[in-house]
Design a protein around this motif. Structure first.
Motif, mmCIF file in Angstrom:
data_model
loop_
_atom_site.group_PDB
_atom_site.id
_atom_site.type_symbol
_atom_site.label_atom_id
_atom_site.label_comp_id
_atom_site.label_asym_id
_atom_site.label_seq_id
_atom_site.Cartn_x
_atom_site.Cartn_y
_atom_site.Cartn_z
ATOM 1 N N ALA A 1 0.841 -1.199 0.000
ATOM 2 C CA ALA A 1 0.000 0.000 0.000
ATOM 3 C C ALA A 1 0.866 1.236 0.000
ATOM 4 C CB ALA A 1 -0.921 0.015 1.217
ATOM 5 N N ARG A 2 0.308 2.339 -0.499
ATOM 6 C CA ARG A 2 0.932 3.643 -0.375
ATOM 7 C C ARG A 2 0.542 4.236 0.971
ATOM 8 N NH1 ARG A 2 5.117 3.802 -3.811
ATOM 9 N NH2 ARG A 2 4.498 2.943 -5.832
ATOM 10 N N VAL A 3 1.539 4.790 1.660
ATOM 11 C CA VAL A 3 1.359 5.272 3.034
ATOM 12 C C VAL A 3 1.634 6.770 3.085
ATOM 13 C CG1 VAL A 3 2.195 5.085 5.412
ATOM 14 C CG2 VAL A 3 1.990 3.027 3.984
ATOM 15 N N PRO A 4 0.688 7.577 3.547
ATOM 16 C CA PRO A 4 0.930 9.020 3.631
ATOM 17 C C PRO A 4 1.695 9.396 4.892
ATOM 18 C CG PRO A 4 -1.252 8.546 4.445
ATOM 19 C CD PRO A 4 -0.665 7.218 3.993
ATOM 20 N N LEU B 1 4.562 9.931 -0.826
ATOM 21 C CA LEU B 1 3.998 8.733 -0.229
ATOM 22 C C LEU B 1 5.073 7.668 -0.044
ATOM 23 C CD1 LEU B 1 0.676 8.458 -2.272
ATOM 24 C CD2 LEU B 1 0.935 9.248 0.086
ATOM 25 N N LEU B 2 4.965 6.914 1.047
ATOM 26 C CA LEU B 2 5.872 5.813 1.341
ATOM 27 C C LEU B 2 5.213 4.502 0.925
ATOM 28 C CD1 LEU B 2 6.967 7.052 4.877
ATOM 29 C CD2 LEU B 2 8.109 7.472 2.689
ATOM 30 N N LEU B 3 5.971 3.411 1.000
ATOM 31 C CA LEU B 3 5.450 2.100 0.609
ATOM 32 C C LEU B 3 5.420 1.172 1.815
ATOM 33 C CD1 LEU B 3 4.551 0.094 -1.609
ATOM 34 C CD2 LEU B 3 6.965 -0.518 -1.890
ATOM 35 N N GLY B 4 4.250 0.610 2.084
ATOM 36 C CA GLY B 4 4.099 -0.357 3.164
ATOM 37 C C GLY B 4 3.832 -1.750 2.612
ATOM 38 N N THR B 5 4.377 -2.760 3.263
ATOM 39 C CA THR B 5 4.111 -4.149 2.911
ATOM 40 C C THR B 5 3.699 -4.887 4.181
ATOM 41 O OG1 THR B 5 6.432 -4.803 3.239
ATOM 42 C CG2 THR B 5 5.772 -4.136 1.021
ATOM 43 N N ALA B 6 2.842 -5.875 4.020
ATOM 44 C CA ALA B 6 2.370 -6.644 5.177
ATOM 45 C C ALA B 6 2.132 -8.089 4.779
ATOM 46 C CB ALA B 6 1.086 -6.037 5.733
ATOM 47 N N ARG B 7 2.488 -8.988 5.687
ATOM 48 C CA ARG B 7 2.204 -10.414 5.540
ATOM 49 C C ARG B 7 1.581 -10.885 6.846
ATOM 50 N NH1 ARG B 7 5.090 -14.548 7.465
ATOM 51 N NH2 ARG B 7 6.919 -13.194 7.768
#
Length: 351
Positions: free
Chosen positions: A83-86, A148-154
């Motif tokens: 996701a893009r993270v503000p 915007l930053l980039l977030g990853t999740a598992r």
């Protein structure tokens, strides 16, 4: 903010690091009667790269905007999302692209979205963060992010009502900024309404404005006031040696916007924002430099209960130890005698 009068600042007992005691307000044996047989998780491989709409995500999780501020949420595998993270808040004394509390807010939400993809039960659920472990990944001071930053999740389910998400935040060029591991207690909507009916309060006084696509965090601010763009407004600071206390509240429903729509409770990330800010203030007082810059190096959080709209929350931070430029703090938040949450935080002073 001056030094305290001679009043003592009480410090709650520091919990054992390996404690796994149940969280009374978030987990209860009564929940076992609210779950039926397991259903097979919906496979996501065929949706690889697909962007998930807010409507689909909001049918799975129970946070809403403005607390929810992610964009371009895409499937990256089974139980995996990007996701893009503000960056909505100023970083204050933190010399990072984004402050650590805001990292916790966005990544915990992204982790809950990932967990919802592998939830063995269909339908809407509440993902209540009960533990979190934050680590800084960048080596030195960096300016506040302007994009915007980039977030990853598992995420994975280990038991029927608990999930864990492993998340990571990078900048637009792929440089690692923070990692966050979150454990959740997962409640069905019916279970949550049954357990938290005392917190019910209609927050929807006016209809929301229609909104179109959003590319930056600033676009949405024009459509609806966002209390999460600012740190919680603490007041009544009291200093006693190596301990600092302050108060939030009474907590307004406005401060809980998006968490949750009809049951406004103070988000864990807002609690931790108050605690990390308080620790930063205490650090600056201890080193005698009101403009000292620092890095949040690591933090361990435990949520014991929830603070409701209308309650006043006491925040406390106590210096636990110093090693070189690393200052370790034990922080807590409570409503009266009820502990809301605790945090062990390491700040690296740059001055």
């Amino acid at each position: 903010m001056g030094n305290a009068q001679q009043s003592s600042v009480a410090i709650p007992p520091r919990p054992a690091r390996a404690s796994t005691s149940a969280i009374a307000a978030l987990a209860t044996p009564a929940l076992t009667t609210l779950w039926g047989d397991r259903e097979a998780p919906v496979p996501e491989e065929q949706r690889l790269g697909e962007e998930l709409s807010r409507q689909e995500l909001f049918a799975r999780i129970c946070v809403r905007d403005p607390y929810y501020a992610l964009s371009e949420v895409r499937v990256a595998g089974e139980g995996k999302l990007t996701a893009r993270v503000p960056v909505e808040q100023e970083t204050g004394g933190e010399a990072s692209p984004i402050n650590a509390a805001e990292v916790g807010r966005h990544l915990a939400i992204l982790g809950s979205c990932a967990a919802s993809l592998v939830n063995p039960k269909e339908g809407q659920h509440y993902y209540l963060a009960r533990r979190a472990r934050l680590e800084r990944l960048h080596a030195g001071p960096l300016p506040r992010a302007s994009e915007l930053l980039l977030g990853t999740a598992r995420a994975e389910f280990r038991e029927k009502r608990t999930a864990t998400a492993h998340t990571r935040l990078t900048d637009a060029r792929g440089q690692g900024l923070f990692s966050l591991e979150v454990d959740y207690n997962v409640l069905s909507a019916a279970a949550f309404l049954r357990l938290f009916q005392g917190a019910r309060l209609d927050m929807r006084r006016e209809p929301r404005a229609e909104r179109g696509p959003r590319n930056t965090s600033g676009d949405f601010a024009a459509l609806r006031q966002n209390p999460h763009r600012q740190p919680p407004p603490l007041h009544g600071y009291v200093r006693d040696g190596e301990c600092l206390k302050a108060t939030l509240g009474p907590v307004s429903a406005e401060l809980c916007k998006g968490h949750f729509a009809l049951h406004p409770v103070l988000p864990v990330a807002v609690v931790m924002s108050g605690l990390s800010g308080l620790a930063g203030t205490l650090l600056r007082q201890l080193v005698g430099n009101p403009s000292a810059r620092y890095l949040v190096t690591r933090g361990e959080v435990r949520a014991d209960s929830l603070a409701y709209a209308g309650e006043s929350v006491t925040f406390g931070s106590h210096l636990h130890g110093v090693e070189g430029r690393d200052y370790r703090f034990y922080c807590w938040a409570s409503v009266g005698e009820r502990l809301v949450g605790v945090m062990e935080l390491t700040l690296t002073c740059l001055e």
